[in-house]
Motif scaffolding. Structure first.
Motif, PDB file in Angstrom:
ATOM      1  N   UNK A 182      -9.918  21.563 -11.980  1.00  0.00           N
ATOM      2  CA  UNK A 182      -9.206  22.328 -10.872  1.00  0.00           C
ATOM      3  C   UNK A 182      -9.040  21.560  -9.536  1.00  0.00           C
ATOM      4  N   UNK A 183      -9.632  20.413  -9.587  1.00  0.00           N
ATOM      5  CA  UNK A 183      -9.675  19.816  -8.064  1.00  0.00           C
ATOM      6  C   UNK A 183      -9.659  18.157  -8.484  1.00  0.00           C
ATOM      7  N   UNK A 184      -9.249  17.433  -7.641  1.00  0.00           N
ATOM      8  CA  UNK A 184      -9.242  15.963  -7.682  1.00  0.00           C
ATOM      9  C   UNK A 184     -10.417  15.503  -7.777  1.00  0.00           C
ATOM     10  N   UNK A 185     -10.621  14.221  -8.462  1.00  0.00           N
ATOM     11  CA  UNK A 185     -11.962  13.611  -8.471  1.00  0.00           C
ATOM     12  C   UNK A 185     -12.771  13.124  -7.215  1.00  0.00           C
ATOM     13  N   UNK A 186     -11.923  12.662  -6.393  1.00  0.00           N
ATOM     14  CA  UNK A 186     -12.577  12.306  -4.986  1.00  0.00           C
ATOM     15  C   UNK A 186     -11.683  12.657  -3.999  1.00  0.00           C
ATOM     16  N   UNK A 187     -12.172  13.106  -2.986  1.00  0.00           N
ATOM     17  CA  UNK A 187     -11.424  13.972  -1.765  1.00  0.00           C
ATOM     18  C   UNK A 187     -12.070  13.262  -0.628  1.00  0.00           C
ATOM     19  N   UNK A 188     -11.484  13.520   0.452  1.00  0.00           N
ATOM     20  CA  UNK A 188     -12.095  13.164   1.656  1.00  0.00           C
ATOM     21  C   UNK A 188     -10.842  13.240   2.952  1.00  0.00           C
ATOM     22  N   UNK A 189     -11.038  13.348   4.288  1.00  0.00           N
ATOM     23  CA  UNK A 189     -10.121  13.560   5.177  1.00  0.00           C
ATOM     24  C   UNK A 189      -9.199  12.313   5.527  1.00  0.00           C
ATOM     25  N   UNK A 190      -9.857  11.055   5.048  1.00  0.00           N
ATOM     26  CA  UNK A 190      -8.889  10.025   5.375  1.00  0.00           C
ATOM     27  C   UNK A 190      -8.926   9.069   4.066  1.00  0.00           C
ATOM     28  N   UNK A 191      -8.188   8.091   3.885  1.00  0.00           N
ATOM     29  CA  UNK A 191      -8.342   7.119   2.852  1.00  0.00           C
ATOM     30  C   UNK A 191      -9.540   6.405   2.754  1.00  0.00           C
ATOM     31  N   UNK A 246     -12.508   7.694   3.800  1.00  0.00           N
ATOM     32  CA  UNK A 246     -13.547   8.271   3.408  1.00  0.00           C
ATOM     33  C   UNK A 246     -13.193   8.380   1.699  1.00  0.00           C
ATOM     34  N   UNK A 247     -12.403   8.743   1.359  1.00  0.00           N
ATOM     35  CA  UNK A 247     -11.976   8.758   0.040  1.00  0.00           C
ATOM     36  C   UNK A 247     -12.528   7.323  -0.647  1.00  0.00           C
ATOM     37  N   UNK A 248     -12.013   6.420  -0.385  1.00  0.00           N
ATOM     38  CA  UNK A 248     -12.620   5.060  -0.762  1.00  0.00           C
ATOM     39  C   UNK A 248     -14.178   4.986  -0.994  1.00  0.00           C
ATOM     40  N   UNK A 249     -14.607   5.402   0.177  1.00  0.00           N
ATOM     41  CA  UNK A 249     -16.207   5.322   0.442  1.00  0.00           C
ATOM     42  C   UNK A 249     -16.800   6.367  -0.672  1.00  0.00           C
ATOM     43  N   UNK A 250     -16.244   7.568  -0.763  1.00  0.00           N
ATOM     44  CA  UNK A 250     -16.578   8.548  -1.861  1.00  0.00           C
ATOM     45  C   UNK A 250     -16.498   7.797  -3.451  1.00  0.00           C
ATOM     46  N   UNK A 251     -15.227   7.206  -3.495  1.00  0.00           N
ATOM     47  CA  UNK A 251     -15.126   6.724  -4.597  1.00  0.00           C
ATOM     48  C   UNK A 251     -16.202   5.663  -5.155  1.00  0.00           C
ATOM     49  N   UNK A 266       0.851  -1.172   0.012  1.00  0.00           N
ATOM     50  CA  UNK A 266      -0.185   0.119  -0.057  1.00  0.00           C
ATOM     51  C   UNK A 266       1.016   1.176   0.098  1.00  0.00           C
ATOM     52  N   UNK A 267       0.884   1.951  -1.111  1.00  0.00           N
ATOM     53  CA  UNK A 267       1.695   3.133  -1.114  1.00  0.00           C
ATOM     54  C   UNK A 267       1.101   4.238  -2.106  1.00  0.00           C
ATOM     55  N   UNK A 268       1.566   5.346  -2.026  1.00  0.00           N
ATOM     56  CA  UNK A 268       1.037   6.360  -2.954  1.00  0.00           C
ATOM     57  C   UNK A 268       0.297   7.529  -2.125  1.00  0.00           C
ATOM     58  N   UNK A 269      -0.397   8.500  -2.990  1.00  0.00           N
ATOM     59  CA  UNK A 269      -1.019   9.574  -2.189  1.00  0.00           C
ATOM     60  C   UNK A 269      -2.362   9.446  -2.454  1.00  0.00           C
ATOM     61  N   UNK A 270      -3.230   9.422  -1.252  1.00  0.00           N
ATOM     62  CA  UNK A 270      -4.389   9.134  -1.289  1.00  0.00           C
ATOM     63  C   UNK A 270      -5.484   9.511  -2.281  1.00  0.00           C
ATOM     64  N   UNK A 271      -5.302  10.902  -2.673  1.00  0.00           N
ATOM     65  CA  UNK A 271      -6.185  11.515  -3.614  1.00  0.00           C
ATOM     66  C   UNK A 271      -5.925  10.952  -4.984  1.00  0.00           C
ATOM     67  N   UNK A 272      -5.015  10.192  -5.220  1.00  0.00           N
ATOM     68  CA  UNK A 272      -4.558   9.696  -6.690  1.00  0.00           C
ATOM     69  C   UNK A 272      -4.356   8.223  -6.670  1.00  0.00           C
TER      70      UNK A 272
END
Length: 280
Positions: free
Chosen positions: A206-215, A217-222, A170-176
């Motif tokens: 001008x903004x990433x497709x999926x955002x969230x405070x935590x990984x 939350x980002x996955x949930x939004x996806x 597991x690696x990378x930057x959560x927004x991407x």
């Protein structure tokens, strides 16, 4: 004055450009020639076995390639429990700063940028390298002037992945990060395709497709998304091929996600620019 500036090896450090938990990047000048470079300092004492493997991959790959859309590695040396990578300095900063300064870009600019990043990714594909941390901060611009050359940088999380093999770190930057990484699943080179889609989306909106405070939350939004959250006013102005490419890159199911080969052949990237040399 130069005498007050710290020196490492043959280089004088002029300013800090950025850094992470185990590395630091400096703008530096060669003390004899005056050549300006980026000096990436990696603390060997902070490297885990996994990061050491990634560093080996980074050094092996960058020392073997010379391509306009891949950051150049000029030299490597060791000092003070650190290894230093002497890299090409890009005067235009990174794509994240470019988006912050310019906001969302015109579709023709996004297409030119995608072609350039794609040309760099082709080199990775030929060497069976996955980057695993593609994001606007790791795409550098050669100049602040019109029509910059984009260069893929920071291969600190890259690894060799042969066809039909899978990775699990597991690696990378959560927004991407691709959802399969966020879900701790095995994955292949299509994780870079997801990241590429996130970059294309951000260029257009001008903004990433999926955002969230935590990984989480980002996955949930996806997973909750029924369609990509495009900025509604721009949708009528976008070519259908542009929306299609973005959607296929950001397919949640990696089996359905577009491959690199399909990305290269996509009709959106083949639209004729009509000979316009003014960078839109």
């Amino acid at each position: 004055m130069e005498a007050d500036r710290p020196t490492i090896g043959e280089y004088t450090l002029t300013c800090k450009l950025g850094g992470g938990s185990s590395s630091m990047v400096w703008k530096a000048e060669h003390r004899t020639t005056g050549k300006v470079v980026a000096l990436k300092q990696i603390d060997l004492l902070k490297l885990t076995r996994q990061l050491k493997s990634c560093l080996d991959c980074e050094l092996s790959f960058l020392s073997s390639v010379k391509h306009p859309n891949i950051i150049r590695l000029f030299d490597v040396f060791q000092a003070e429990n650190s290894i230093f990578l002497v890299l090409e300095f890009c005067d235009g900063g990174d794509l994240a700063a470019y988006i912050r300064d310019h906001g969302r870009v015109q579709e023709c600019v996004a297409r030119k940028f995608m072609k350039q990043i794609g040309a760099g990714l082709e080199v990775l594909s030929m060497h069976h390298i996955i980057h695993r941390d593609l994001k606007p901060e790791n795409i550098l611009l050669s100049t602040m002037e019109t029509d910059p050359i984009l260069k893929i940088a920071d291969f600190g999380l890259s690894r060799l992945l042969n066809p039909n093999d899978l990775a699990e770190t597991v690696c990378g930057s959560p927004f991407y990060m691709a959802p399969e990484i966020l879900e701790f699943k095995m994955y292949d080179d299509k994780v870079d395709m997801w990241s590429l889609g996130a970059i294309l989306f951000e260029l257009l909106n001008g903004y990433p497709p999926f955002r969230g405070r935590t990984s989480v939350q980002i996955l949930r939004n996806i997973k909750a998304s029924l369609r990509l959250p495009f900025f509604e006013p721009i949708l009528p102005q976008l070519h259908p091929g542009c929306v299609d490419l973005c959607s296929r890159l950001l397919s949640i199911d990696p089996e359905k996600r577009i491959s690199f080969k399909e990305f290269c052949q996509h009709n959106f990237l083949k639209i004729d620019e009509g000979g316009d040399k003014s960078f839109c």
